[in-house]
Enzyme design. Structure first.
Site, PDB file in Angstrom:
ATOM      1  N   SER A 113     -85.854 -78.125 -76.579  1.00 55.75           N
ATOM      2  CA  SER A 113     -87.240 -78.369 -76.161  1.00 55.75           C
ATOM      3  C   SER A 113     -88.135 -77.139 -76.283  1.00 55.75           C
ATOM      4  O   SER A 113     -89.349 -77.271 -76.240  1.00 55.75           O
ATOM      5  CB  SER A 113     -87.271 -78.831 -74.706  1.00 55.75           C
ATOM      6  OG  SER A 113     -86.588 -80.047 -74.577  1.00 55.75           O
ATOM      7  N   GLU A 238     -91.440 -76.342 -48.126  1.00 59.08           N
ATOM      8  CA  GLU A 238     -91.000 -77.704 -47.780  1.00 59.08           C
ATOM      9  C   GLU A 238     -89.559 -77.730 -47.248  1.00 59.08           C
ATOM     10  O   GLU A 238     -89.226 -78.569 -46.404  1.00 59.08           O
ATOM     11  CB  GLU A 238     -91.125 -78.586 -49.031  1.00 59.08           C
ATOM     12  CG  GLU A 238     -90.865 -80.062 -48.788  1.00 59.08           C
ATOM     13  CD  GLU A 238     -91.088 -80.898 -50.046  1.00 59.08           C
ATOM     14  OE1 GLU A 238     -91.560 -80.354 -51.075  1.00 59.08           O
ATOM     15  OE2 GLU A 238     -90.782 -82.101 -49.996  1.00 59.08           O
ATOM     16  N   PHE A 293     -94.893 -78.892 -56.440  1.00 56.08           N
ATOM     17  CA  PHE A 293     -94.445 -79.864 -55.451  1.00 56.08           C
ATOM     18  C   PHE A 293     -92.958 -79.795 -55.123  1.00 56.08           C
ATOM     19  O   PHE A 293     -92.515 -80.498 -54.229  1.00 56.08           O
ATOM     20  CB  PHE A 293     -94.847 -81.267 -55.912  1.00 56.08           C
ATOM     21  CG  PHE A 293     -96.337 -81.358 -56.160  1.00 56.08           C
ATOM     22  CD1 PHE A 293     -97.210 -81.404 -55.088  1.00 56.08           C
ATOM     23  CD2 PHE A 293     -96.857 -81.319 -57.446  1.00 56.08           C
ATOM     24  CE1 PHE A 293     -98.582 -81.445 -55.291  1.00 56.08           C
ATOM     25  CE2 PHE A 293     -98.223 -81.365 -57.667  1.00 56.08           C
ATOM     26  CZ  PHE A 293     -99.094 -81.426 -56.591  1.00 56.08           C
TER      27      PHE A 293
HETATM   28 ZN   LIG Z   1     -82.810 -81.569 -73.121  1.00 49.38          ZN
END
Ligand SMILES: [Zn+2]
Ligand SMILES: *[C@@H]1O[C@H](CO)[C@@H](O)[C@H](O)[C@H]1NC(C)=O
Ligand SMILES: *[C@@H]1O[C@H](CO)[C@@H](O)[C@H](O)[C@H]1NC(C)=O
Ligand SMILES: *[C@@H]1O[C@H](CO)[C@@H](O)[C@H](O)[C@H]1NC(C)=O
Ligand SMILES: *[C@@H]1O[C@H](CO)[C@@H](O)[C@H](O)[C@H]1NC(C)=O
Ligand SMILES: *[C@@H]1O[C@H](CO)[C@@H](O)[C@H](O)[C@H]1NC(C)=O
Length: 528
Positions: A113, A238, A293
């Site tokens: 990626s 959190e 988040f």
């Molecule tokens: Zn991957």
């Protein structure tokens, strides 16, 4: 009831199970002819090309969203809606122009990626594992970075005065988003804690540091990755009890604070870390938002806590509301980043629900923008070794079984399978009999041919769906690094802007000469 009647009833049940119901209307040839004629009329309209300038550019990147994943996502989306599924139109299916993208990296046939993100964001193919650097840079070798940095379409948009943003379901310094703002020879250098001493000494910077320093005026950053922003041993906002969520930075910097401080005093910048804070933001009053988040990646959509964490669609909504206030337009990168993770874990159901959520976000973005001035591209970085097959009947549950057992080992098999991955299992030296296994479970591991802890990427081409100005330039089998060249050309940003001054349709009315105005009146079809 007589025995005969009972047998008849059983027979009817049997028949209705083997002939999965499809809509009665499909038996009528008129249905298919009308449907095809309507498609034809739409295709004929596309002959009038949209050659407007793309004020806005949005790229949706489904990480690992190969074509088999798109098909399975379509069937799932339809089935979630109570339909057989195959006939469903995804939001991305409605895009008029489709091309194929060759996804190899300079040094890899089956890509990762990071190198691919450099291709479809920076316009240059690159090595595996590297972001925002050319193939002259060597993975993990810090001292090969300098001089080999390549800028992204996000940066070109910023330089042209547009607002820019990244939204992802992974950590914001993961491979995909990081290629839009960072230059790093190792995609895993999230914070300085993950870097070798040598790289730090040679002056390389971690990706979280680059996020707040390289393009400090990015308007929107939404995703996960809180822990890379804070000093080591800072408890998480959190999960204060979870040591694994602690901050990681060795340099002691508070990057959230630096991000806030780098904003102009007369602008409103907000850091948020939960859903409530995000959805309660008044977009009209906010110029910059950083939303983180989770300590690392967001939860899978199926597992998401909808009180603390926003969905991808909710993040996209806020992003576009903030970005679209800029009269010069915007560039937005949206990543459905965990389609890839679901596949790697062999959890097809998680992967496909991630893809359905991204498709929802595509629909939402479409409703918030106009095709006449917004180029939207949907694509993937690479595929996975994920398949669906087995001569399933129409409307077969997407996570269900093929209708026949194997004619070799006499055991059933699911339609969805992986070429490799963690779903490989032997019982007494033979393939598992899944008859009594809950293969519809969200974390069921689909069977694979070769055992691997992590299922791998696939090497075949992926699709590029495009709509809006000049989307027809995505039209064939392309090298992946062609994509940002089209986005930049359409938006009149980046290296190639000559056509923006000369072309009558591509310049603003204010700069039109009388002659070209008359020319356009006579020869150009008006655009809606
Ligand atoms: Zn991957
Ligand atoms: C980069 O650093 C390595 C040590 O990691 C060294 O062997 C190499 O010569 C250096 N290359 C350059 C171009 O400075
Ligand atoms: C996390 O931080 C807390 C508070 O500073 C500390 O007590 C704890 O040891 C840390 N845990 C880990 C795993 O670093
Ligand atoms: C980092 O900075 C932010 C914004 O100023 C602040 O709210 C937060 O408490 C700081 N965190 C640490 C660990 O210093
Ligand atoms: C959150 O999930 C609960 C349980 O599934 C559901 O009842 C509720 O409507 C959801 N809330 C939102 C805001 O989506
Ligand atoms: C598989 O399991 C089912 C249900 O337990 C059983 O009926 C079937 O005979 C098994 N098939 C094989 C080939 O073991």
């Amino acid at each position: 009831m007589t025995v005969k009647a009972l047998l008849l009833l059983l027979l009817v049940v049997e028949v209705s199970l083997t002939n999965a119901p499809f809509p009665e209307k499909e038996k009528d040839p008129k249905y298919w002819r009308d449907q095809a004629q309507k498609t034809l009329q739409n295709a004929l309209r596309l002959q009038k090309l949209n050659t407007n300038v793309a004020k806005n550019v949005i790229i949706f990147l489904g990480d690992g969203m190969g074509i088999a994943t798109v098909t399975a996502c379509r069937i799932l989306k339809g089935q979630l809606d109570g339909k057989p599924g195959e006939e469903t139109e995804l939001e991305m299916d409605k895009f008029p122009h489709v091309a194929l993208s060759k996804t190899y990296n300079t040094d890899a046939q089956v890509s990762d990626s990071a190198g691919t993100a450099t291709a479809y964001l920076c316009g240059v193919k690159a090595n595996e594992g590297t972001v925002g650097v050319s193939a002259a840079a060597v993975r993990s070798k810090c001292n090969t970075t300098k001089g080999n940095e390549v800028d992204s379409v996000l940066k070109w948009a910023k330089e042209a005065g547009k607002s820019v943003g990244v939204v992802t379901t992974t950590r914001v310094n993961h491979a995909t988003p990081s290629a839009s703002y960072a230059h790093c020879v190792n995609r895993d250098w999230f914070s300085d804690n993950e870097m070798p001493k040598e790289a730090i000494e040679q002056g390389c910077k971690d990706i979280a540091w680059q996020l707040v320093h390289n393009i400090p005026d990015m308007e929107v950053i939404l995703g996960g990755g809180r822990k890379y922003m804070y000093p080591k041993t800072t408890p998480d906002e959190e999960y204060p009890e979870d040591g694994k969520a602690n901050g990681t930075r060795v340099d002691g910097l508070n990057l959230t604070q630096i991000w806030l401080r780098k904003k102009p005093a007369n602008k409103v910048a907000r850091y948020v870390w939960n859903r409530k804070q995000l959805v309660e933001l008044k977009s009209q009053e906010v110029d910059y938002v950083l939303g983180l988040f989770e300590p690392t990646d967001l939860m899978y959509e199926l597992d998401r806590n909808n009180v603390t964490d926003p969905s991808l669609s909710e993040m996209v909504k806020v992003a576009i509301e903030i970005l679209k206030k800029n009269p010069k337009g915007f560039f937005l990168l949206v990543e459905g980043g965990r389609i890839d993770h679901g596949h790697h874990e062999g959890k097809a159901k998680q992967a496909l629900h991630e893809a359905v959520e991204m498709d929802k976000a595509i629909g939402l973005a479409g409703s918030m923008t106009a095709e006449k001035d917004t180029l939207t591209v949907v694509t993937a970085d690479h595929s996975h070794v994920f398949t669906l097959g087995g001569y399933t009947h129409r409307g077969n549950p997407i996570f269900g079984l093929a209708p026949e057992v194997s004619d070799v080992d006499k055991k059933p098999f699911t339609s969805i399978l992986y070429g490799n991955g963690p779903g490989f299992k032997l019982f007494n030296g033979a393939r598992e009999n899944i008859s009594s296994i809950d293969y519809g479970h969200r974390n069921y591991l689909a069977q694979s041919a070769v055992p691997l802890r992590m299922e791998t990427h696939g090497g075949e081409d992926v699709a590029i769906f495009a709509k809006g100005p000049l989307s027809h330039l995505l039209h064939g089998v392309h090298e992946q690094n062609y994509i940002p060249h089209v986005m930049a050309y359409a938006a009149c940003i980046g290296q190639n802007k000559d056509h923006c001054k000369s072309g009558a349709t591509r310049s603003s009315m204010g700069t039109l000469t009388l002659a070209s105005a008359i020319f356009s009146l006579f020869f150009m079809w008006p655009w809606d």
